[in-house]
Design a protein around this motif. Sequence first.
Motif, PDB file in Angstrom:
ATOM      1  N   ARG A 137       0.835  -1.206   0.000  1.00  0.00           N
ATOM      2  CA  ARG A 137       0.000   0.000   0.000  1.00  0.00           C
ATOM      3  C   ARG A 137       0.869   1.255   0.000  1.00  0.00           C
ATOM      4  O   ARG A 137       0.558   2.251  -0.669  1.00  0.00           O
ATOM      5  CB  ARG A 137      -0.925   0.008   1.216  1.00  0.00           C
ATOM      6  N   VAL A 138       1.954   1.195   0.736  1.00  0.00           N
ATOM      7  CA  VAL A 138       2.852   2.346   0.825  1.00  0.00           C
ATOM      8  C   VAL A 138       3.489   2.635  -0.535  1.00  0.00           C
ATOM      9  O   VAL A 138       3.515   3.790  -0.987  1.00  0.00           O
ATOM     10  CB  VAL A 138       3.935   2.103   1.900  1.00  0.00           C
ATOM     11  N   VAL A 139       3.980   1.603  -1.216  1.00  0.00           N
ATOM     12  CA  VAL A 139       4.626   1.840  -2.509  1.00  0.00           C
ATOM     13  C   VAL A 139       3.598   2.272  -3.561  1.00  0.00           C
ATOM     14  O   VAL A 139       3.912   3.066  -4.459  1.00  0.00           O
ATOM     15  CB  VAL A 139       5.427   0.605  -3.001  1.00  0.00           C
ATOM     16  N   ALA A 140       2.358   1.779  -3.438  1.00  0.00           N
ATOM     17  CA  ALA A 140       1.315   2.202  -4.370  1.00  0.00           C
ATOM     18  C   ALA A 140       1.021   3.690  -4.195  1.00  0.00           C
ATOM     19  O   ALA A 140       0.843   4.424  -5.186  1.00  0.00           O
ATOM     20  CB  ALA A 140       0.046   1.382  -4.155  1.00  0.00           C
ATOM     21  N   MET A 141       0.974   4.151  -2.948  1.00  0.00           N
ATOM     22  CA  MET A 141       0.717   5.566  -2.684  1.00  0.00           C
ATOM     23  C   MET A 141       1.845   6.444  -3.211  1.00  0.00           C
ATOM     24  O   MET A 141       1.611   7.468  -3.858  1.00  0.00           O
ATOM     25  CB  MET A 141       0.544   5.786  -1.176  1.00  0.00           C
ATOM     26  N   LEU A 142       3.083   6.036  -2.935  1.00  0.00           N
ATOM     27  CA  LEU A 142       4.232   6.817  -3.429  1.00  0.00           C
ATOM     28  C   LEU A 142       4.294   6.791  -4.945  1.00  0.00           C
ATOM     29  O   LEU A 142       4.597   7.788  -5.590  1.00  0.00           O
ATOM     30  CB  LEU A 142       5.533   6.273  -2.841  1.00  0.00           C
ATOM     31  N   GLY A 143       3.984   5.636  -5.512  1.00  0.00           N
ATOM     32  CA  GLY A 143       4.029   5.508  -6.959  1.00  0.00           C
ATOM     33  C   GLY A 143       3.041   6.414  -7.651  1.00  0.00           C
ATOM     34  O   GLY A 143       3.331   7.008  -8.689  1.00  0.00           O
ATOM     35  N   ALA A 144       1.852   6.532  -7.069  1.00  0.00           N
ATOM     36  CA  ALA A 144       0.800   7.332  -7.700  1.00  0.00           C
ATOM     37  C   ALA A 144       0.948   8.825  -7.416  1.00  0.00           C
ATOM     38  O   ALA A 144       0.750   9.655  -8.306  1.00  0.00           O
ATOM     39  CB  ALA A 144      -0.569   6.851  -7.223  1.00  0.00           C
ATOM     40  N   TYR A 145       1.314   9.165  -6.176  1.00  0.00           N
ATOM     41  CA  TYR A 145       1.257  10.574  -5.762  1.00  0.00           C
ATOM     42  C   TYR A 145       2.617  11.253  -5.624  1.00  0.00           C
ATOM     43  O   TYR A 145       2.695  12.474  -5.536  1.00  0.00           O
ATOM     44  CB  TYR A 145       0.463  10.694  -4.458  1.00  0.00           C
ATOM     45  N   GLY A 146       3.692  10.474  -5.600  1.00  0.00           N
ATOM     46  CA  GLY A 146       5.019  11.066  -5.582  1.00  0.00           C
ATOM     47  C   GLY A 146       5.496  11.499  -4.214  1.00  0.00           C
ATOM     48  O   GLY A 146       4.728  11.539  -3.241  1.00  0.00           O
ATOM     49  N   THR A 147       6.756  11.837  -4.137  1.00  0.00           N
ATOM     50  CA  THR A 147       7.385  12.189  -2.860  1.00  0.00           C
ATOM     51  C   THR A 147       6.913  13.530  -2.312  1.00  0.00           C
ATOM     52  O   THR A 147       6.873  13.730  -1.101  1.00  0.00           O
ATOM     53  CB  THR A 147       8.914  12.225  -3.019  1.00  0.00           C
ATOM     54  N   SER A 148       6.546  14.464  -3.183  1.00  0.00           N
ATOM     55  CA  SER A 148       6.140  15.792  -2.716  1.00  0.00           C
ATOM     56  C   SER A 148       4.850  15.743  -1.908  1.00  0.00           C
ATOM     57  O   SER A 148       4.602  16.608  -1.057  1.00  0.00           O
ATOM     58  CB  SER A 148       5.996  16.757  -3.891  1.00  0.00           C
ATOM     59  N   LYS A 149       4.019  14.747  -2.160  1.00  0.00           N
ATOM     60  CA  LYS A 149       2.766  14.577  -1.418  1.00  0.00           C
ATOM     61  C   LYS A 149       3.045  14.249   0.045  1.00  0.00           C
ATOM     62  O   LYS A 149       2.215  14.503   0.925  1.00  0.00           O
ATOM     63  CB  LYS A 149       1.955  13.441  -2.055  1.00  0.00           C
ATOM     64  N   PHE A 150       4.248  13.724   0.315  1.00  0.00           N
ATOM     65  CA  PHE A 150       4.569  13.259   1.666  1.00  0.00           C
ATOM     66  C   PHE A 150       5.770  13.992   2.264  1.00  0.00           C
ATOM     67  O   PHE A 150       6.562  13.417   3.004  1.00  0.00           O
ATOM     68  CB  PHE A 150       4.784  11.750   1.644  1.00  0.00           C
ATOM     69  N   GLY A 151       5.896  15.281   1.919  1.00  0.00           N
ATOM     70  CA  GLY A 151       6.816  16.150   2.633  1.00  0.00           C
ATOM     71  C   GLY A 151       8.202  16.314   2.066  1.00  0.00           C
ATOM     72  O   GLY A 151       9.024  17.011   2.670  1.00  0.00           O
ATOM     73  N   GLU A 152       8.507  15.695   0.939  1.00  0.00           N
ATOM     74  CA  GLU A 152       9.840  15.820   0.348  1.00  0.00           C
ATOM     75  C   GLU A 152       9.782  16.594  -0.967  1.00  0.00           C
ATOM     76  O   GLU A 152       8.702  16.943  -1.450  1.00  0.00           O
ATOM     77  CB  GLU A 152      10.431  14.432   0.102  1.00  0.00           C
ATOM     78  N   LYS A 153      10.932  16.893  -1.539  1.00  0.00           N
ATOM     79  CA  LYS A 153      10.981  17.497  -2.860  1.00  0.00           C
ATOM     80  C   LYS A 153      10.340  16.550  -3.882  1.00  0.00           C
ATOM     81  O   LYS A 153      10.176  15.367  -3.622  1.00  0.00           O
ATOM     82  CB  LYS A 153      12.435  17.788  -3.257  1.00  0.00           C
ATOM     83  N   ASP A 154      10.021  17.101  -5.025  1.00  0.00           N
ATOM     84  CA  ASP A 154       9.361  16.301  -6.061  1.00  0.00           C
ATOM     85  C   ASP A 154      10.409  15.526  -6.865  1.00  0.00           C
ATOM     86  O   ASP A 154      10.925  16.018  -7.868  1.00  0.00           O
ATOM     87  CB  ASP A 154       8.546  17.210  -6.976  1.00  0.00           C
ATOM     88  N   TYR A 155      10.699  14.308  -6.413  1.00  0.00           N
ATOM     89  CA  TYR A 155      11.655  13.450  -7.126  1.00  0.00           C
ATOM     90  C   TYR A 155      10.915  12.638  -8.179  1.00  0.00           C
ATOM     91  O   TYR A 155       9.700  12.443  -8.094  1.00  0.00           O
ATOM     92  CB  TYR A 155      12.371  12.530  -6.143  1.00  0.00           C
ATOM     93  N   PRO A 156      11.627  12.152  -9.176  1.00  0.00           N
ATOM     94  CA  PRO A 156      10.976  11.341 -10.212  1.00  0.00           C
ATOM     95  C   PRO A 156      10.250  10.137  -9.609  1.00  0.00           C
ATOM     96  O   PRO A 156      10.687   9.556  -8.616  1.00  0.00           O
ATOM     97  CB  PRO A 156      12.151  10.887 -11.097  1.00  0.00           C
ATOM     98  N   LYS A 157       9.149   9.771 -10.241  1.00  0.00           N
ATOM     99  CA  LYS A 157       8.393   8.602  -9.791  1.00  0.00           C
ATOM    100  C   LYS A 157       9.088   7.317 -10.245  1.00  0.00           C
ATOM    101  O   LYS A 157       9.892   7.335 -11.188  1.00  0.00           O
ATOM    102  CB  LYS A 157       6.971   8.657 -10.352  1.00  0.00           C
TER     103      LYS A 157
END
Length: 342
Positions: A217-237
Amino acid sequence: MKKIITIIFLILLIGLEIYAKNVSDINKRKVEMNKNYFVKDTKVSEVINDPAFKGFGRLIFPVNTDYWSGEILKDIRLTWYSHINPDKTVEIVNNLKERVSVGETVFFDIYTEAEKKAEPRKKDTGLFFFKGKPNEKFAICNAGGGFSYVGAIHDSFPHALELSKKGYNAFILIYRPDPILACEDLARATAFVFEHAKELEIDTNAYSLWGGSAGARVVAMLGAYGTSKFGEKDYPKPSAVIIQYTGLSEHSPKEPPTFVCVGDNDYISNWKVMKSRVDNISKMGIDTEFHVYHNLGHGFGLGLGTEAEGWIDKAIKFWEKQMQMNNRWWSNSIIFLWEGTT
């Protein structure tokens, strides 16, 4: 003539003695080396407290002791998991120790001491590392545990070890067992790898995220919404996410290429729910691959000794397919830019 024969005999005798001594020394070194190796009857506490793992040994196994049992390596049992392979467990801890012995760094903090002091739960996080070939691509593996604990010893360490055998640089994230905090930890881990890519000798293009159960579930969320959604810079998906046994139904057009596997006897994650999600993602034109294994329940990990054994090779090929697509996209972009300047 007799004198010459005697001299030759003495030379051969001395040679045999030297050879025997060398063999004895080699065998002695092997015995001494093997004294430092872990076996299936090794106590878990011995692994945790081994000097090679000073400062992070406790994170090899779940920090929350309410969800697992076993005093020795061969007796480890994890709640919600099946088909835990003692030989693989022993191989993992031995491999970690071997890497430390040759000077490799196998663990990285992803938070500063100040951050850990401000949020004590961050003390129970970090990235383990199985180094692959220099300047090869990387993957981050995330175990499940129902957001109550992190079952990495069965659900992410084995995956990472196999990836490293293929030459890939593989990380194992130990995260805070909470749906949102885990995503924040994975975002930070991704940022860490990107920011330290040069010193880690890692290619950050077309990386992948792997997860089982809650970790999926965690990797699915990061995969879809990216790192910027969770407090980091916008790194490539990621170029691909590899998902095992999680009943997530949510999906969006932002999903990366997705590989999924599950057992049809999974009482936690219904395979039909997973198949429906994959079908919906596929209908949006996103590359997917789905595998369901008969008579297999939840949390089978690598699935050694089951019908699922070998699924990881299929997942790696799926990821490699996305690498090739990524390379083709870059090539076409370069051609387009070149043609645009003429």
